[in-house]
Design a protein around this motif. Structure first.
Motif, PDB file in Angstrom:
ATOM      1  N   LEU A 218       0.827  -1.202   0.000  1.00 34.51           N
ATOM      2  CA  LEU A 218       0.000   0.000   0.000  1.00 34.51           C
ATOM      3  C   LEU A 218       0.860   1.250   0.000  1.00 34.51           C
ATOM      4  N   ARG A 219       1.931   1.202   0.795  1.00 32.91           N
ATOM      5  CA  ARG A 219       2.831   2.353   0.814  1.00 32.91           C
ATOM      6  C   ARG A 219       3.478   2.562  -0.549  1.00 32.91           C
ATOM      7  N   ASP A 220       3.839   1.437  -1.184  1.00 33.01           N
ATOM      8  CA  ASP A 220       4.430   1.571  -2.528  1.00 33.01           C
ATOM      9  C   ASP A 220       3.426   2.197  -3.502  1.00 33.01           C
ATOM     10  N   GLU A 221       2.183   1.680  -3.424  1.00 33.44           N
ATOM     11  CA  GLU A 221       1.159   2.238  -4.323  1.00 33.44           C
ATOM     12  C   GLU A 221       0.909   3.712  -4.029  1.00 33.44           C
ATOM     13  N   VAL A 222       0.786   4.037  -2.730  1.00 32.16           N
ATOM     14  CA  VAL A 222       0.564   5.436  -2.356  1.00 32.16           C
ATOM     15  C   VAL A 222       1.731   6.302  -2.800  1.00 32.16           C
ATOM     16  N   GLY A 223       2.949   5.742  -2.625  1.00 34.38           N
ATOM     17  CA  GLY A 223       4.121   6.508  -3.060  1.00 34.38           C
ATOM     18  C   GLY A 223       4.109   6.749  -4.560  1.00 34.38           C
ATOM     19  N   LYS A 224       3.742   5.660  -5.275  1.00 38.45           N
ATOM     20  CA  LYS A 224       3.674   5.820  -6.728  1.00 38.45           C
ATOM     21  C   LYS A 224       2.626   6.871  -7.121  1.00 38.45           C
ATOM     22  N   LYS A 225       1.441   6.766  -6.465  1.00 35.26           N
ATOM     23  CA  LYS A 225       0.384   7.731  -6.780  1.00 35.26           C
ATOM     24  C   LYS A 225       0.792   9.143  -6.384  1.00 35.26           C
ATOM     25  N   GLU A 226       1.433   9.272  -5.216  1.00 33.52           N
ATOM     26  CA  GLU A 226       1.883  10.593  -4.797  1.00 33.52           C
ATOM     27  C   GLU A 226       2.911  11.154  -5.767  1.00 33.52           C
ATOM     28  N   SER A 227       3.822  10.261  -6.206  1.00 33.45           N
ATOM     29  CA  SER A 227       4.823  10.744  -7.171  1.00 33.45           C
ATOM     30  C   SER A 227       4.162  11.162  -8.496  1.00 33.45           C
ATOM     31  N   ALA A 228       3.164  10.327  -8.889  1.00 35.00           N
ATOM     32  CA  ALA A 228       2.461  10.687 -10.141  1.00 35.00           C
ATOM     33  C   ALA A 228       1.707  11.999  -9.985  1.00 35.00           C
ATOM     34  N   LEU A 229       0.993  12.137  -8.836  1.00 36.34           N
ATOM     35  CA  LEU A 229       0.269  13.377  -8.591  1.00 36.34           C
ATOM     36  C   LEU A 229       1.217  14.564  -8.473  1.00 36.34           C
ATOM     37  N   THR A 230       2.335  14.318  -7.800  1.00 35.19           N
ATOM     38  CA  THR A 230       3.313  15.407  -7.678  1.00 35.19           C
ATOM     39  C   THR A 230       3.838  15.819  -9.044  1.00 35.19           C
ATOM     40  N   LYS A 231       4.080  14.796  -9.850  1.00 33.28           N
ATOM     41  CA  LYS A 231       4.544  15.094 -11.205  1.00 33.28           C
ATOM     42  C   LYS A 231       3.483  15.867 -11.990  1.00 33.28           C
ATOM     43  N   ASP A 232       2.232  15.385 -11.828  1.00 35.63           N
ATOM     44  CA  ASP A 232       1.147  16.096 -12.518  1.00 35.63           C
ATOM     45  C   ASP A 232       1.022  17.526 -12.021  1.00 35.63           C
ATOM     46  N   ILE A 233       1.146  17.679 -10.682  1.00 42.42           N
ATOM     47  CA  ILE A 233       1.044  19.027 -10.110  1.00 42.42           C
ATOM     48  C   ILE A 233       2.162  19.911 -10.636  1.00 42.42           C
ATOM     49  N   HIS A 234       3.382  19.312 -10.659  1.00 45.04           N
ATOM     50  CA  HIS A 234       4.505  20.105 -11.189  1.00 45.04           C
ATOM     51  C   HIS A 234       4.267  20.458 -12.665  1.00 45.04           C
ATOM     52  N   ASP A 235       3.756  19.457 -13.360  1.00 41.35           N
ATOM     53  CA  ASP A 235       3.469  19.740 -14.778  1.00 41.35           C
ATOM     54  C   ASP A 235       2.410  20.844 -14.917  1.00 41.35           C
ATOM     55  N   LEU A 236       1.365  20.695 -14.059  1.00 43.99           N
ATOM     56  CA  LEU A 236       0.308  21.710 -14.102  1.00 43.99           C
ATOM     57  C   LEU A 236       0.837  23.077 -13.698  1.00 43.99           C
ATOM     58  N   LYS A 237       1.683  23.056 -12.661  1.00 44.56           N
ATOM     59  CA  LYS A 237       2.262  24.339 -12.252  1.00 44.56           C
ATOM     60  C   LYS A 237       3.110  24.936 -13.376  1.00 44.56           C
ATOM     61  N   GLY A 238       3.822  24.035 -14.062  1.00 43.48           N
ATOM     62  CA  GLY A 238       4.624  24.534 -15.190  1.00 43.48           C
ATOM     63  C   GLY A 238       3.751  25.101 -16.290  1.00 43.48           C
ATOM     64  N   GLU A 239       2.690  24.382 -16.560  1.00 38.77           N
ATOM     65  CA  GLU A 239       1.780  24.874 -17.590  1.00 38.77           C
ATOM     66  C   GLU A 239       1.127  26.179 -17.153  1.00 38.77           C
ATOM     67  N   ILE A 240       0.743  26.226 -15.820  1.00 35.88           N
ATOM     68  CA  ILE A 240       0.139  27.477 -15.329  1.00 35.88           C
ATOM     69  C   ILE A 240       1.124  28.627 -15.445  1.00 35.88           C
ATOM     70  N   ALA A 241       2.379  28.294 -15.114  1.00 39.41           N
ATOM     71  CA  ALA A 241       3.383  29.357 -15.225  1.00 39.41           C
ATOM     72  C   ALA A 241       3.536  29.802 -16.670  1.00 39.41           C
ATOM     73  N   LYS A 242       3.554  28.786 -17.524  1.00 38.72           N
ATOM     74  CA  LYS A 242       3.670  29.135 -18.943  1.00 38.72           C
ATOM     75  C   LYS A 242       2.468  29.968 -19.390  1.00 38.72           C
ATOM     76  N   ARG A 243       1.310  29.519 -18.906  1.00 40.93           N
ATOM     77  CA  ARG A 243       0.107  30.255 -19.319  1.00 40.93           C
ATOM     78  C   ARG A 243       0.068  31.660 -18.712  1.00 40.93           C
ATOM     79  N   ASP A 244       0.583  31.732 -17.446  1.00 41.39           N
ATOM     80  CA  ASP A 244       0.650  33.077 -16.862  1.00 41.39           C
ATOM     81  C   ASP A 244       1.556  33.985 -17.690  1.00 41.39           C
ATOM     82  N   VAL A 245       2.658  33.350 -18.111  1.00 45.97           N
ATOM     83  CA  VAL A 245       3.566  34.139 -18.953  1.00 45.97           C
ATOM     84  C   VAL A 245       2.877  34.531 -20.259  1.00 45.97           C
ATOM     85  N   LYS A 246       2.172  33.506 -20.744  1.00 44.83           N
ATOM     86  CA  LYS A 246       1.455  33.804 -21.981  1.00 44.83           C
ATOM     87  C   LYS A 246       0.380  34.867 -21.739  1.00 44.83           C
TER      88      LYS A 246
END
Length: 363
Positions: A218-246
């Motif tokens: 369960l911890r492995d799965e949660v870690g994987k999901k957290e890493s995926a969500l974190t990656k998605d969040i970072h990606d979203l933040k990057g896109e938001i930053a890009k969009r803010d710039v835009k």
């Protein structure tokens, strides 16, 4: 006949120029000295009357000169006188010897009488000593009878001690058998308890391993999901930053891109809803993890309780074993004391036997 033979032998020895003696006469006659003594004494006493020499002796041969005859007669007379003197001296010596022998005999008789008196005195003393020894013997016999009675009582006591010892040995054997049975039963119970405890512990360990593995997964799965969500969040933040710039760069294009902005907001709302769903799932998994941890704590508490129960059973067994050992030690001490009493009684009996033998030896 024997007397004449002795006389002839003595005369022949005298004519040969030697002085006859009892030994020489006995040797010449071939007789024993005791057989010659009496006749030789008679010959000595008759010798002066038998031997007579004078100037008118007709014993000389005719035609012999007178001077020679006188000289021979004179020599013969001297020899006869000398023989007579010697014979008289011998008689005196014999008398002296007889007196000495008589005196020695008297002394010997007196000594024998004194010896007899001493022997009689010693005999009386020995009689008194015998009476005293008889009295002592009676006293010793009485003492021996007393010792025999004491030995009989000691023997009775020894038999009683041996009976007590046999009873104690029988009781000790019974206690040992009881101890062995109790120990065997207790060991079997301990083994059963240990087996049940080990089975429960093994089951609990299996459950713990299972839950630990599930928790790890369960911890492995949660870690994987957290890493995926974190990656998605970072990606979203990057896109938001890009969009803010835009947005900053495309302020002038805001109006023309309102539709795109609305669409973007709609997409952001969808992503927010998805993020909320992910957070809710993460919260449920966290709660499940907490429940598993609570279960693990309960299992650990159960393991501790089982260990305490095992320790309590071990201490109870040790206490019982100590009680049984103390009881056996007391019985062994009592047996040792009984053996010591028996050995002391045996030593006393041996000493009394030696005393009896010593008294018998004195008797």
């Amino acid at each position: 006949m024997k007397k004449q033979q002795i006389f002839d032998c003595a005369d022949s020895i005298l004519r040969s120029g030697e002085l006859p003696s009892v030994e020489s006469v006995a040797k010449r006659c071939g007789m024993e000295t005791d057989e010659v003594v009496i006749d030789f004494a008679a010959w000595q006493s008759a010798l002066p009357t038998r031997v007579r020499m004078s100037d008118q002796d007709d014993g000389m041969s005719p035609g012999v000169p007178e001077v020679i005859t006188v000289a021979v007669s004179h020599i013969w007379q001297q020899a006869v006188d000398e023989a007579r003197h010697h014979f008289e001296r011998s008689e005196r010596e014999v008398g002296v010897h007889e007196e000495e022998s008589r005196r020695i005999s008297d002394d010997t008789l007196n000594e024998v009488q004194q010896r007899r008196q001493e022997l009689e005195n010693r005999l009386r003393e020995q009689g008194a000593r015998l009476d005293e020894l008889t009295t002592q013997n009676k006293a010793l016999e009485a003492e021996v009878s007393v010792l025999k009675a004491g030995i009989a009582s000691e023997t009775t006591m020894l038999k009683q001690e041996e009976q007590i010892r046999s009873n104690l040995e029988h009781e000790l054997n019974h206690l040992r058998k009881t101890h062995e049975d109790t120990k065997r039963t207790f060991d079997q119970r301990i083994k059963d308890e240990q087996r049940h405890t080990l089975e429960a512990v093994s089951k609990a360990e299996v459950d713990v391993r299972y839950y630990k593995n599930a928790l790890e997964k369960l911890r492995d799965e949660v870690g994987k999901k957290e890493s995926a969500l974190t990656k998605d969040i970072h990606d979203l933040k990057g896109e938001i930053a890009k969009r803010d710039v835009k947005l900053e760069t495309q302020v002038t294009q805001l109006r023309s891109q309102e539709d795109e902005l609305k669409q973007f907001k709609h997409d952001a709302g969808n992503q927010s809803r998805e993020l909320a769903k992910v957070n809710a799932s993460l919260l449920s998994e966290t709660n499940k993890t907490k429940r598993l941890q609570d279960r693990i704590q309960e299992l650990e508490t159960e393991i501790k309780r089982l260990n305490q129960k095992y320790l309590h059973a071990t201490s109870d067994w040790s206490r019982r074993e100590n009680v049984i050992r103390n009881s056996l030690k007391d019985k062994d001490d009592e047996l040792i004391r009984a053996q010591a009493r028996a050995s002391s009684l045996e030593k006393r009996i041996i000493g009394q036997d030696e005393e009896i033998r010593r008294l018998n030896a004195k008797i």
